[in-house]
Motif scaffolding. Structure first.
Motif, PDB file in Angstrom:
ATOM      1  N   ALA A 161       0.856  -1.186   0.000  1.00 32.35           N
ATOM      2  CA  ALA A 161       0.000   0.000   0.000  1.00 32.35           C
ATOM      3  C   ALA A 161       0.892   1.235   0.000  1.00 32.35           C
ATOM      4  O   ALA A 161       1.927   1.257   0.667  1.00 32.35           O
ATOM      5  CB  ALA A 161      -0.905   0.016   1.224  1.00 32.35           C
ATOM      6  N   VAL A 170       1.319   4.754   1.322  1.00 29.18           N
ATOM      7  CA  VAL A 170       0.763   5.501   2.451  1.00 29.18           C
ATOM      8  C   VAL A 170       1.472   6.838   2.604  1.00 29.18           C
ATOM      9  O   VAL A 170       2.654   6.979   2.276  1.00 29.18           O
ATOM     10  CB  VAL A 170       0.869   4.691   3.765  1.00 29.18           C
ATOM     11  N   PHE A 222       6.036   9.775   1.604  1.00 26.23           N
ATOM     12  CA  PHE A 222       5.248   8.559   1.409  1.00 26.23           C
ATOM     13  C   PHE A 222       6.129   7.328   1.538  1.00 26.23           C
ATOM     14  O   PHE A 222       7.362   7.413   1.643  1.00 26.23           O
ATOM     15  CB  PHE A 222       4.552   8.559   0.041  1.00 26.23           C
ATOM     16  N   THR A 270       1.652  -1.713   7.025  1.00 29.14           N
ATOM     17  CA  THR A 270       1.001  -0.401   6.971  1.00 29.14           C
ATOM     18  C   THR A 270      -0.412  -0.398   7.551  1.00 29.14           C
ATOM     19  O   THR A 270      -0.870   0.626   8.068  1.00 29.14           O
ATOM     20  CB  THR A 270       0.924   0.093   5.512  1.00 29.14           C
ATOM     21  N   VAL A 276      -2.809   2.663   9.290  1.00 30.89           N
ATOM     22  CA  VAL A 276      -3.958   3.219   8.564  1.00 30.89           C
ATOM     23  C   VAL A 276      -5.204   3.092   9.429  1.00 30.89           C
ATOM     24  O   VAL A 276      -5.981   4.053   9.574  1.00 30.89           O
ATOM     25  CB  VAL A 276      -4.149   2.496   7.214  1.00 30.89           C
ATOM     26  N   LEU A 295      -1.661   7.037   9.424  1.00 27.84           N
ATOM     27  CA  LEU A 295      -1.311   7.135   8.008  1.00 27.84           C
ATOM     28  C   LEU A 295      -2.573   7.077   7.164  1.00 27.84           C
ATOM     29  O   LEU A 295      -3.611   6.552   7.600  1.00 27.84           O
ATOM     30  CB  LEU A 295      -0.378   5.981   7.617  1.00 27.84           C
ATOM     31  N   ARG A 296      -2.467   7.586   5.947  1.00 31.44           N
ATOM     32  CA  ARG A 296      -3.577   7.518   4.984  1.00 31.44           C
ATOM     33  C   ARG A 296      -3.105   6.713   3.779  1.00 31.44           C
ATOM     34  O   ARG A 296      -2.033   6.983   3.228  1.00 31.44           O
ATOM     35  CB  ARG A 296      -3.991   8.917   4.550  1.00 31.44           C
ATOM     36  N   ALA A 297      -3.878   5.739   3.370  1.00 28.30           N
ATOM     37  CA  ALA A 297      -3.536   4.931   2.202  1.00 28.30           C
ATOM     38  C   ALA A 297      -4.149   5.544   0.947  1.00 28.30           C
ATOM     39  O   ALA A 297      -5.347   5.842   0.916  1.00 28.30           O
ATOM     40  CB  ALA A 297      -4.041   3.502   2.380  1.00 28.30           C
ATOM     41  N   VAL A 328      -9.927   1.839  -0.504  1.00 25.27           N
ATOM     42  CA  VAL A 328      -8.670   2.285  -1.116  1.00 25.27           C
ATOM     43  C   VAL A 328      -8.553   1.684  -2.514  1.00 25.27           C
ATOM     44  O   VAL A 328      -8.583   0.458  -2.663  1.00 25.27           O
ATOM     45  CB  VAL A 328      -7.457   1.883  -0.250  1.00 25.27           C
TER      46      VAL A 328
END
Length: 320
Positions: free
Chosen positions: A124, A126, A198, A206, A210, A215-217, A232
Motif C-alpha cells: 500500500a 501511504v 510517502f 502499513t 492506517v 497514516l492515509r492509504a 482504497v
C-alpha cells in the motif's frame, strides 16, 4: 494358460513398486532465508508441520539468514536433488537479488526447481495523516512539479518496498528521493512524524497505522482491492494501468529434481496451503493464500525477472 500366468507373475509383482508415488525416507529440511518471525519463517512452519500427514515425514525448519536471503537459496541450490531439501523463497530472493548483487551463488532459473507458491501480500502507498495529498494523481503531480523534492521511505536499499517505489517512479517518469532504513518500522515512524512524504510497504506493515489514523492509504498495488481496506483503490483504478506489485512466497528445491519428486512435493504444498486451518492461519499472518504449480511458478519467475531487471537497471542499483 497356467504356465503363461506363472511367467507373467514376476512382472505383475513388480508393477506396484513402480506405480508407488515417491515418498521421502527422512524428514524434509525447509530452509528459511530470514530469522524466526519473518513471514517466510511463518509459512515454512505452517506448511512443514502438515507434511507428516501429506508425505509421511515432517518438514524441519532451519533458519539460515544472511546476504539478503541469498545464503539459504544458494545452500538449497547445492543440495542433493532427492526431495529432502527445499527453501521458502520470495520475490526479492528469486527475481531482485540476481540483479542487485554481483554474486548471489545461484541462478534462479538454472540452479533451482520451482515447486509451488503458497501465499502473497500486496503493498500500500501511504502518506502521513496530515499530508496534503489525497490521491495518487495529486502525489504524482507534486513530484513532477518539484523534481527530487518528495521523499519516500523503504526498509532498505534493494528491498521489495524500495523497488516497488522505483517501479512507480519509473512508470510515472518522476524524480523522488529514496531514504532507506533498517527495516520497515523506523521508516514508517518517520513517515508518521511527517519527515517523509510517502512509502510503499507491505500491507501487513502499513494496515495497523492506517486503521489507527496515523497514516492515509492512497492506493494498493494488487490487481483488486484488499478486503481490509475496501475504500482504497488499486493503482490501476487510480489511473496507473499496468502497475501491479505483489510479494509472493514459494518453495523451491535444487535443480535436476526428478519430476515425480517435484510433483509430489508441489501437490503436498498446494493441498496444505489450501486447507481450511492453514489458509486461516496464513490470513492471520497478513498474507493471502495463492498457489501455483511448478510450471506456473516457473513462468512467474521468468516474468518477474524481466520486470525487476528492467527497473533495477534503469535505477542503476547495485549492492556490494
Amino acid at each position: 494358460m497356467h504356465r503363461r500366468v506363472l511367467l507373467a507373475a514376476p512382472a505383475l509383482l513388480a508393477l506396484p513398486a513402480h506405480a508407488q508415488p515417491w515418498s521421502p525416507d527422512r524428514p524434509i529440511r525447509i530452509l528459511v532465508p530470514y530469522t524466526p518471525g519473518a513471514i517466510n519463517d511463518t509459512l515454512a512452519r505452517l506448511i512443514g508441520e502438515k507434511m507428516g500427514d501429506a508425505l509421511g515425514q515432517l518438514g524441519v525448519v532451519e533458519n539460515r539468514p544472511g546476504a539478503s536471503g541469498s545464503l539459504a537459496i544458494a545452500a538449497t541450490a547445492q543440495a542433493a536433488p532427492d526431495g529432502t531439501t527445499m527453501v521458502v523463497a520470495n520475490t526479492a530472493n528469486l527475481t531482485m537479488n540476481p540483479f542487485l548483487f554481483a554474486n548471489t551463488g545461484y541462478d534462479p532459473q538454472k540452479d533451482l526447481t520451482p515447486l509451488a507458491t503458497c501465499a502473497r501480500v500486496m503493498n500500500a502507498l501511504v502518506v502521513p495523516a496530515n499530508s496534503p495529498y489525497r490521491t495518487l494523481a495529486e502525489l504524482v503531480a507534486a513530484a513532477k512539479a518539484n523534481p527530487g523534492k518528495l521523499s519516500y521511505a523503504s526498509s532498505g536499499a534493494g528491498s521489495s518496498p524500495h523497488l516497488a517505489a522505483e517501479l512507480f517512479r519509473h512508470r510515472t517518469g518522476t524524480d523522488m528521493a529514496h531514504v532507506p532504513y533498517r527495516g520497515s518500522a523506523p521508516g514508517l515512524a518517520d513517515l508518521i512524524a511527517g519527515r517523509l512524504d510517502f512509502s510503499i510497504d507491505n500491507l501487513p506493515n502499513t494496515l495497523p497505522h492506517v486503521e489507527g489514523g496515523r497514516l492515509r492509504a492512497l492506493g494498493v498495488t494488487g490487481s483488486e482491492r484488499d478486503p481490509t481496506m475496501p475504500g482504497v483503490p488499486t493503482f490501476q483504478e487510480a489511473g496507473f494501468p499496468g502497475y501491479e506489485v505483489y510479494v509472493w512466497f514459494g518453495f523451491v528445491g535444487p535443480a535436476r529434481l526428478p519430476a515425480p519428486i517435484r510433483d509430489r512435493l508441489a501437490d503436498a504444498i498446494i493441498r496444505i496451503a489450501n486447507g481450511a486451518e492453514t489458509a486461516e492461519r496464513i490470513r492471520r499472518a497478513g498474507a493471502t493464500v495463492w498457489t501455483r504449480n511448478p510450471a506456473e511458478f516457473a513462468v512467474l519467475i521468468g516474468e518477474e525477472l524481466r520486470k525487476w531487471g528492467t527497473v533495477i537497471r534503469a535505477a542503476n542499483l547495485r549492492i556490494e
